[in-house]
Design a protein around this motif. Structure first.
Motif, PDB file in Angstrom:
ATOM      1  N   VAL A 171      31.375 -45.301 -40.001  1.00 43.86           N
ATOM      2  CA  VAL A 171      30.140 -44.512 -40.133  1.00 43.86           C
ATOM      3  C   VAL A 171      28.970 -45.496 -40.200  1.00 43.86           C
ATOM      4  CG1 VAL A 171      31.066 -42.376 -41.133  1.00 43.86           C
ATOM      5  CG2 VAL A 171      30.673 -44.350 -42.612  1.00 43.86           C
ATOM      6  N   GLY A 172      28.695 -46.122 -39.071  1.00 44.62           N
ATOM      7  CA  GLY A 172      27.778 -47.250 -39.019  1.00 44.62           C
ATOM      8  C   GLY A 172      26.465 -47.062 -39.751  1.00 44.62           C
ATOM      9  N   TRP A 173      25.763 -45.964 -39.485  1.00 43.17           N
ATOM     10  CA  TRP A 173      24.472 -45.747 -40.118  1.00 43.17           C
ATOM     11  C   TRP A 173      24.615 -45.583 -41.630  1.00 43.17           C
ATOM     12  CZ3 TRP A 173      20.706 -47.601 -37.804  1.00 43.17           C
ATOM     13  CH2 TRP A 173      20.462 -47.407 -36.443  1.00 43.17           C
ATOM     14  N   ALA A 174      25.613 -44.829 -42.069  1.00 44.76           N
ATOM     15  CA  ALA A 174      25.826 -44.636 -43.500  1.00 44.76           C
ATOM     16  C   ALA A 174      26.219 -45.949 -44.170  1.00 44.76           C
ATOM     17  CB  ALA A 174      26.894 -43.569 -43.745  1.00 44.76           C
ATOM     18  N   GLY A 175      27.078 -46.721 -43.501  1.00 41.65           N
ATOM     19  CA  GLY A 175      27.483 -48.011 -44.049  1.00 41.65           C
ATOM     20  C   GLY A 175      26.311 -48.970 -44.156  1.00 41.65           C
ATOM     21  N   PHE A 176      25.474 -49.007 -43.127  1.00 46.98           N
ATOM     22  CA  PHE A 176      24.292 -49.869 -43.157  1.00 46.98           C
ATOM     23  C   PHE A 176      23.374 -49.456 -44.303  1.00 46.98           C
ATOM     24  CE2 PHE A 176      20.126 -51.398 -41.986  1.00 46.98           C
ATOM     25  CZ  PHE A 176      20.375 -52.637 -41.414  1.00 46.98           C
ATOM     26  N   PHE A 177      23.205 -48.154 -44.475  1.00 45.32           N
ATOM     27  CA  PHE A 177      22.367 -47.629 -45.564  1.00 45.32           C
ATOM     28  C   PHE A 177      22.922 -48.054 -46.923  1.00 45.32           C
ATOM     29  CE2 PHE A 177      21.740 -44.168 -48.677  1.00 45.32           C
ATOM     30  CZ  PHE A 177      20.355 -44.169 -48.758  1.00 45.32           C
ATOM     31  N   TRP A 178      24.248 -47.987 -47.095  1.00 42.88           N
ATOM     32  CA  TRP A 178      24.853 -48.346 -48.378  1.00 42.88           C
ATOM     33  C   TRP A 178      24.689 -49.834 -48.661  1.00 42.88           C
ATOM     34  CZ3 TRP A 178      28.512 -51.295 -50.819  1.00 42.88           C
ATOM     35  CH2 TRP A 178      28.910 -50.867 -52.101  1.00 42.88           C
ATOM     36  N   TYR A 179      24.912 -50.661 -47.650  1.00 44.88           N
ATOM     37  CA  TYR A 179      24.818 -52.107 -47.855  1.00 44.88           C
ATOM     38  C   TYR A 179      23.381 -52.578 -48.074  1.00 44.88           C
ATOM     39  CZ  TYR A 179      29.665 -52.693 -46.212  1.00 44.88           C
ATOM     40  OH  TYR A 179      31.025 -52.645 -46.073  1.00 44.88           O
ATOM     41  N   PHE A 180      22.453 -52.082 -47.234  1.00 50.43           N
ATOM     42  CA  PHE A 180      21.118 -52.685 -47.188  1.00 50.43           C
ATOM     43  C   PHE A 180      19.977 -51.763 -47.618  1.00 50.43           C
ATOM     44  CE2 PHE A 180      23.631 -54.795 -43.727  1.00 50.43           C
ATOM     45  CZ  PHE A 180      23.904 -55.946 -44.456  1.00 50.43           C
ATOM     46  N   GLY A 181      20.269 -50.488 -47.886  1.00 52.32           N
ATOM     47  CA  GLY A 181      19.267 -49.605 -48.446  1.00 52.32           C
ATOM     48  C   GLY A 181      18.391 -48.884 -47.435  1.00 52.32           C
ATOM     49  N   GLY A 182      17.598 -47.964 -47.967  1.00 50.48           N
ATOM     50  CA  GLY A 182      16.774 -47.097 -47.128  1.00 50.48           C
ATOM     51  C   GLY A 182      15.668 -47.829 -46.400  1.00 50.48           C
ATOM     52  N   ILE A 183      15.082 -48.862 -47.013  1.00 44.91           N
ATOM     53  CA  ILE A 183      13.984 -49.581 -46.358  1.00 44.91           C
ATOM     54  C   ILE A 183      14.472 -50.261 -45.089  1.00 44.91           C
ATOM     55  CG2 ILE A 183      12.375 -51.503 -46.586  1.00 44.91           C
ATOM     56  CD1 ILE A 183      12.154 -50.866 -49.554  1.00 44.91           C
ATOM     57  N   ALA A 184      15.564 -51.015 -45.195  1.00 46.77           N
ATOM     58  CA  ALA A 184      16.103 -51.714 -44.028  1.00 46.77           C
ATOM     59  C   ALA A 184      16.594 -50.724 -42.972  1.00 46.77           C
ATOM     60  CB  ALA A 184      17.237 -52.641 -44.451  1.00 46.77           C
ATOM     61  N   THR A 185      17.210 -49.621 -43.415  1.00 48.48           N
ATOM     62  CA  THR A 185      17.719 -48.627 -42.457  1.00 48.48           C
ATOM     63  C   THR A 185      16.576 -47.982 -41.693  1.00 48.48           C
ATOM     64  OG1 THR A 185      19.591 -48.169 -43.927  1.00 48.48           O
ATOM     65  CG2 THR A 185      19.122 -46.550 -42.201  1.00 48.48           C
ATOM     66  N   ALA A 186      15.528 -47.584 -42.406  1.00 45.89           N
ATOM     67  CA  ALA A 186      14.372 -46.968 -41.747  1.00 45.89           C
ATOM     68  C   ALA A 186      13.726 -47.943 -40.764  1.00 45.89           C
ATOM     69  CB  ALA A 186      13.357 -46.517 -42.797  1.00 45.89           C
ATOM     70  N   ALA A 187      13.672 -49.215 -41.131  1.00 43.07           N
ATOM     71  CA  ALA A 187      13.073 -50.214 -40.246  1.00 43.07           C
ATOM     72  C   ALA A 187      13.878 -50.370 -38.968  1.00 43.07           C
ATOM     73  CB  ALA A 187      12.971 -51.555 -40.977  1.00 43.07           C
ATOM     74  N   LEU A 188      15.213 -50.434 -39.088  1.00 44.08           N
ATOM     75  CA  LEU A 188      16.055 -50.586 -37.898  1.00 44.08           C
ATOM     76  C   LEU A 188      15.991 -49.342 -37.020  1.00 44.08           C
ATOM     77  CD1 LEU A 188      18.092 -52.136 -36.210  1.00 44.08           C
ATOM     78  CD2 LEU A 188      19.912 -51.278 -37.720  1.00 44.08           C
ATOM     79  N   VAL A 189      16.051 -48.171 -37.643  1.00 41.57           N
ATOM     80  CA  VAL A 189      15.961 -46.921 -36.866  1.00 41.57           C
ATOM     81  C   VAL A 189      14.627 -46.857 -36.133  1.00 41.57           C
ATOM     82  CG1 VAL A 189      15.787 -44.407 -37.060  1.00 41.57           C
ATOM     83  CG2 VAL A 189      17.562 -45.638 -38.319  1.00 41.57           C
ATOM     84  N   TYR A 190      13.555 -47.249 -36.817  1.00 38.62           N
ATOM     85  CA  TYR A 190      12.238 -47.239 -36.180  1.00 38.62           C
ATOM     86  C   TYR A 190      12.205 -48.185 -34.976  1.00 38.62           C
ATOM     87  CZ  TYR A 190       7.276 -47.955 -35.354  1.00 38.62           C
ATOM     88  OH  TYR A 190       6.039 -48.049 -34.751  1.00 38.62           O
ATOM     89  N   MET A 191      12.770 -49.380 -35.124  1.00 40.52           N
ATOM     90  CA  MET A 191      12.767 -50.330 -34.014  1.00 40.52           C
ATOM     91  C   MET A 191      13.518 -49.783 -32.801  1.00 40.52           C
ATOM     92  SD  MET A 191      13.264 -54.033 -35.902  1.00 40.52           S
ATOM     93  CE  MET A 191      13.095 -54.947 -34.346  1.00 40.52           C
ATOM     94  N   LEU A 192      14.644 -49.134 -33.060  1.00 42.79           N
ATOM     95  CA  LEU A 192      15.445 -48.598 -31.958  1.00 42.79           C
ATOM     96  C   LEU A 192      14.766 -47.402 -31.292  1.00 42.79           C
ATOM     97  CD1 LEU A 192      18.995 -48.823 -33.569  1.00 42.79           C
ATOM     98  CD2 LEU A 192      18.128 -50.204 -31.678  1.00 42.79           C
TER      99      LEU A 192
END
Length: 419
Positions: A316-337
């Motif tokens: 569950v890539g997005w959920a795993g990324f969120f758990w490891y690195f948090g909402g700030i990093a996840t939102a930043a990566l999603v925004y870039m993509l």
């Protein structure tokens, strides 16, 4: 070209140079990966281009790296893992995502990179068939312990760079739309064959669906309707005659039956990593950090818990990324993509939109944002989008005199995404 050679070195080191006879240990693979990226940063700092005036999401990129960096503190502050161990465990992600900046500084021409990836895909094809001939003791990579030939119709042997093969497929479609040369059909058929041989169902299905959408954009509604009817006919009457297709359908049905009386494991994993297993009120924002599997008490405990529950972050890539690195990093990566996907592109670069959509969708049920060798391909695609356009470097047809072709108005746009 030194710049291209350095980039290829990073890509090859990320997969352990195909790891002949499993001689490259995980530690050596990571070390070579780190050193090759440092070489790129060093060369780019001295001989690279200035990024002044080049538009790319700088704030999101800084927030992405900053969020990953803050997760190191979270791992050591709230878990039994030292700051040093947390840093070492997180380094592959910092280096892999940071590679985007090195790429921007190196400014390798788009076409040279794509040509290099076709070359790497050709090597990957040879590696695959070498492993087929030597299975289960693969000539390249780790030996295969569990052969899944009965489940999927053929033996499941990893295809190196499988996450990038769909981009090459979309590129072949894009080029055929520009120059109409039949060689792109042959190239697409080769790439599609390797995707099929990977027997990864979501990669196969999404590649075919997006390829069809890409091709249909230039068709009239009448031709679209006929094409859709033809596809439906093939799915209903032709594909069931193919043993590998039938085997994968049977596997999907079997898995659905097994999960009929209980919740799907991926849904469980999404709950597990998004809110059920959070450490405290801060971890959804700044992340829980990266456990050092096998090297810290927390890492060993976390590994044991996930094995017992079957909830793996890579599923569950997005959920795993969120758990490891948090909402700030996840939102930043999603925004870039997303910003890269919707960014207006020249006709010769529209294939990038389709791959970005591909990787964003597949990351819901697989782990591209969590494997550093796949992160390299993600940042490579982001670079291909945000690289400054060179008006003198438009795509030319193979065999032409080299004059730039005019931009073609009939090349399709991805619906609602390329405006």
């Amino acid at each position: 070209m030194i710049r291209l050679a350095l980039v290829i070195l990073v890509v090859l080191s990320s997969v352990g140079f195909f790891n002949p006879h499993a001689m490259v240990s995980e530690q050596l693979q990571k070390l070579s990966f780190f050193l090759s990226i440092l070489l790129c940063f060093g060369y780019g700092s001295v001989n690279g281009v200035s990024l002044r005036g080049v538009k790319f999401p700088r704030t999101a990129f800084v927030l992405l790296l900053g969020g990953i960096g803050l997760s190191i503190i979270m791992a050591s502050a709230f878990h039994t893992q030292s700051l040093k161990v947390s840093l070492i465990a997180t380094m592959p992600y910092l280096f892999a995502y940071g590679f985007f900046f090195a790429l921007m500084k190196l400014d390798v021409p788009r076409e040279r990179l794509i040509q290099a990836y076709f070359g790497l895909a050709a090597v990957s094809t040879v590696v695959y068939f070498c492993n087929v001939a030597t299975v289960p003791f693969n000539m390249f990579g780790e030996p295969i312990i569990n052969l899944e030939s009965e489940d999927r119709g053929i033996i499941r042997i990893p295809v190196v760079f499988i996450e990038f093969f769909p981009l090459l497929a979309f590129y072949a479609i894009n080029r055929w739309m520009i120059d109409k040369k039949k060689k792109w059909f042959v190239i697409y058929a080769w790439i599609l064959l390797m995707i099929l041989l990977s027997v990864i169902r979501q990669v196969i299905a999404l590649t075919l669906v997006l390829s069809l959408l890409f091709v249909m954009q230039k068709m009239s509604w009448k031709i679209k309707a006929l094409t859709a009817a033809g596809v439906v006919a093939v799915v209903i009457w032709v594909l069931p005659l193919i043993p590998m297709y039938s085997a994968m359908i049977e596997l999907s049905e079997k898995q659905a039956e097994e999960n009929a009386d209980e919740e799907n494991v991926r849904i469980q994993s999404w709950r597990y990593y998004t809110y059920e297993h959070q450490t405290n009120a801060l971890s959804p924002i700044f992340g829980n950090g990266m456990p050092s599997f096998g090297n810290s008490r927390w890492g060993i405990q976390f590994d044991s818990e996930t094995l017992e529950s079957g909830c793996f972050a890579a599923d569950v890539g997005w959920a795993g990324f969120f758990w490891y690195f948090g909402g700030i990093a996840t939102a930043a990566l999603v925004y870039m993509l997303i910003s890269a996907a919707v960014k207006k592109k020249r006709q010769e670069n529209r294939y990038l939109t389709y791959w970005l959509v591909f990787v964003m969708i597949t990351s819901f049920a697989s782990g591209p944002p969590l494997y550093y060798w796949q992160i390299v391909d993600i940042v490579m695609c982001l670079y291909l989008v945000y690289k400054k356009d060179d008006d003198s470097a438009l795509i030319t047809s193979a065999g032409d005199s080299g004059d730039a072709q005019p931009r073609l108005s009939y090349l399709p746009k991805f619906p609602q995404l390329s405006k």
